[in-house]
Design a protein around this motif. Sequence first.
Motif, PDB file in Angstrom:
ATOM      1  N   TYR A   1       0.832  -1.208   0.000  1.00 33.67           N
ATOM      2  CA  TYR A   1       0.000   0.000   0.000  1.00 33.67           C
ATOM      3  C   TYR A   1       0.862   1.251   0.000  1.00 33.67           C
ATOM      4  O   TYR A   1       0.802   2.061  -0.903  1.00 33.67           O
ATOM      5  N   LEU A   2       1.707   1.345   1.055  1.00 31.93           N
ATOM      6  CA  LEU A   2       2.499   2.569   1.191  1.00 31.93           C
ATOM      7  C   LEU A   2       3.528   2.692   0.073  1.00 31.93           C
ATOM      8  O   LEU A   2       3.702   3.770  -0.493  1.00 31.93           O
TER       9      LEU A   2
ATOM     10  N   GLY B   1       5.019   0.323 -11.774  1.00 37.57           N
ATOM     11  CA  GLY B   1       6.429   0.684 -11.629  1.00 37.57           C
ATOM     12  C   GLY B   1       7.207  -0.366 -10.850  1.00 37.57           C
ATOM     13  O   GLY B   1       8.297  -0.782 -11.251  1.00 37.57           O
ATOM     14  N   ILE B   2       6.610  -0.836  -9.732  1.00 40.82           N
ATOM     15  CA  ILE B   2       7.291  -1.823  -8.887  1.00 40.82           C
ATOM     16  C   ILE B   2       7.471  -3.148  -9.628  1.00 40.82           C
ATOM     17  O   ILE B   2       8.544  -3.739  -9.642  1.00 40.82           O
ATOM     18  N   TYR B   3       6.405  -3.594 -10.290  1.00 37.43           N
ATOM     19  CA  TYR B   3       6.458  -4.889 -10.974  1.00 37.43           C
ATOM     20  C   TYR B   3       7.424  -4.847 -12.147  1.00 37.43           C
ATOM     21  O   TYR B   3       8.037  -5.859 -12.489  1.00 37.43           O
TER      22      TYR B   3
ATOM     23  N   TYR C   1       3.875   5.611  -2.564  1.00 39.14           N
ATOM     24  CA  TYR C   1       5.101   6.403  -2.635  1.00 39.14           C
ATOM     25  C   TYR C   1       5.616   6.441  -4.075  1.00 39.14           C
ATOM     26  O   TYR C   1       5.995   7.498  -4.581  1.00 39.14           O
ATOM     27  N   ARG C   2       5.585   5.261  -4.746  1.00 41.01           N
ATOM     28  CA  ARG C   2       6.060   5.214  -6.134  1.00 41.01           C
ATOM     29  C   ARG C   2       5.232   6.132  -7.032  1.00 41.01           C
ATOM     30  O   ARG C   2       5.744   6.793  -7.933  1.00 41.01           O
ATOM     31  N   ASN C   3       3.942   6.166  -6.750  1.00 42.79           N
ATOM     32  CA  ASN C   3       3.061   7.001  -7.547  1.00 42.79           C
ATOM     33  C   ASN C   3       3.349   8.479  -7.320  1.00 42.79           C
ATOM     34  O   ASN C   3       3.349   9.276  -8.264  1.00 42.79           O
ATOM     35  N   LEU C   4       3.616   8.824  -6.061  1.00 47.12           N
ATOM     36  CA  LEU C   4       3.956  10.217  -5.748  1.00 47.12           C
ATOM     37  C   LEU C   4       5.277  10.593  -6.408  1.00 47.12           C
ATOM     38  O   LEU C   4       5.405  11.652  -7.035  1.00 47.12           O
TER      39      LEU C   4
END
Lengths: 327, 277
Positions: free
Chosen positions: A58-59, B128-130, A63-66
Motif C-alpha cells: 500500500y504505502l 512501476g514496482i512490478y 510512494y512510487r506514484n507520488l
Amino acid sequence: MTTARVDRRPQRSPVRSGATGAGQRTDAPALRRRQRRRSRLTALAFLVPLAVYLAAFYLYPLYRNLDLSLRDYTVRSFVAGDAPFSGLDNFRTVLDDPTFGPALRHTMVFTFVSIAFQYAAGLALAVFFNRRFRLAGTLRALFLIPWLLPLIVSASTWSWMFNSESGVLNYALQLVGVGPVDWLTSPDWALTSVIVANIWIGVPFNLVILYSGLQNIPGELYEAAALDGANAWQQFWRITFPLLRPVSAITLLLGLVYTLKVFDLIWIMTKGGPGDASSTLATWSYQLGFGTLLPKFGPGAAVGNILILIALAFGLLYIRVQRRQHA
Amino acid sequence: MTAAHRPARRSRLHTVIGVLLTAVMLFPVYWMLNVSLTPQQDMRKSPPDLLPLHPTFEGYRAVLDDQLPYLGTSLLIGLGTVALTLVLAAPAGYALAKLRPLGGGALGLFLLIAQMIPGIVMAMGFYGIYLDLGLLNSWWGLIIADSTIAVPFGVMIFTAFMSGIPGELIAASRIDGAGTFRTFWSIVLPVSRNALVTVSLFSFLWAWSDFVFANTLDSGGDWRPITLGIYHYIGNNNQEWNAIMATAVVASLPAAVLLVLAQRYVAAGVTAGAVKD
C-alpha cells in the motif's frame, strides 16, 4: 512509562492467577507483568504480517506514484530508472491541460448525479421491501445481482443495449416514436449513458444499507402515527426520513467515495470518449499513463494524486460522520 | 371478513409490483442471456427478437474454444486472493478486536482510508514496482495486487465480528492451557465462520471481476484472467455479440452461484463494510 503503571493495576483476567495456583502468589505482580508483556508481543505477532503487507503493497505503491508525479519520465527513463526530479511541473502541465476542466466537471456530474439517483431509487425500494409480502426476501436478493456482476459484464451488456443501430434501447424509443440516439458515440449522450449504467449498478448497494437502517426503526412509532391519523406520505417524511438520516449520511458519503474512483465502467463503455465527452479524472489518469503508445506516466500519476486528494477530503468527512454517530 | 381479507389482497398487490420492479431491474441480465442465444444472422435484426426463439449455442461453443484458459486463470487468481486475504486479515482482526495492541486505532484508521484510494492510482504504483521486479504478466503478481482490494475490508469485518466473541470463551481456553495461537486456531476461527464466509465471498468476487489490475499488470502473458478475455474479445471482433454475451454469462456464473449459496452473507458483508453497529 505510563504503560508500566497501567500494568501494575489489578488485572482484568482473574482466571489467570487462579490457574497459576496459590503457591506462586508472592511474585504474582511480576508474573502478571511478564504475561502481560507476552500477550502484547503475541498481539504484535498477529499484526506483523498485515503491517509488512501494508507497507509493501500500500504505502510503497503510493510512494512510487507520488515519486512518479514529481519526475520527468519518458518510456526509456521509466525502464532505466533515471528520470530527473521536476518538482510540481507535472501538476502544472495537468492543470493547464484543456482536458482538466472537462474531466473535473464530468467527475463531479458523474458522481453527484449517480449517487442522487442511486440513493432515491435505493430508498424507495428499501421502503417498499420493508413491508411484509410474499416473495419479498427472494426479490430483494435478486436485486443484488447487478451489484455482484463483474463490471466488464455489466459494461459490455449496456454497451450492446446502447448500440445505435441494433440496441434494444433505441428499439424501445422507436416504439414510442422517438428517433434513434447515438448513445455512446455522440458527445451529447456519452456521459449520460455511462451514468445510467452506473446508477443501475449502484442501486442494490443503497437498497441493502438503507433497508438495514429501516429495520432499526421501531414499529410502534408507525402504529402511534397511524393512530394519530398520519397517512403513509406523512409517516415517511415525519418518521422514516428523519430517523434514517444517520444511515443516509453514511450511504451517501460512501457512495461518493466509491463513485469518484469509478474507472472500469467508463473505460469499457466509451474509453472516456468521444473526444473527452465522458472522461473523468480516473479515466484521464489511465489514458495518460496506459492509454497511448507514448505514455505520460508523470502527468498520469499527477492526475491520480489529485484524485486521491479529492477522495480523501470526502473520506475524512465520512470518518467524522461515522465517529460522531458512534460517540 | 373484509378486515381479514384486505391485508392478504394488499400483500398480493405488493408481490405483483415487486415482481415487476425486479423484472425491470434485471432486464439487462435477461438481455445478456437472450443475446448470448441469438444466432449471428439475427443479431442486427430490427426489431430484435425479444425472446430466444431460435436459440443457438454457437456463442457458448466459442466460449469453450477460446475462453477456457482465461476462466481457469481467474479461478486460480480468485482462490489465491481468498487464501492470501484470509491469512493476513483473520489474525490481524483477532489482534485488533481482542488483544488491544498499541497503535491499533491508527491501524484501523489507515485501513479505512486505504479503501478510499482509487484503484487506478494503485495500479500505476504497482506497474512501476512490478516492472523493476519482473513481476508483470504473472498470476501471483496479480494475486498480490487484487488482494489490496480485499485485505482492508477483511480486517474490518474480522475485527467487527471478533469483538462480539465473549471474552469468557477465550479465557476458558486459556485456563485449559491453550496459548494465544492455539486459542485463535481452535476457538476463535471456528466461531467466526460467518465472517470467514463473508470475507472469502467478497475477496473472490472482487478478484474475479478485477479489470484495472489485470489490464495494467497482466495484459501480455499466458496467464490472463477472464475479464481481459472478454475485453479483448470485444476489441477484436465487435460482430459476434452472441459469443461476447455468452462469455459474459459464463463470467457471471460465480456471482450467481455465490448469491444463491451465500445470500445472507452478501447482505451482511455490504452492511458490515459500511455501517458498523
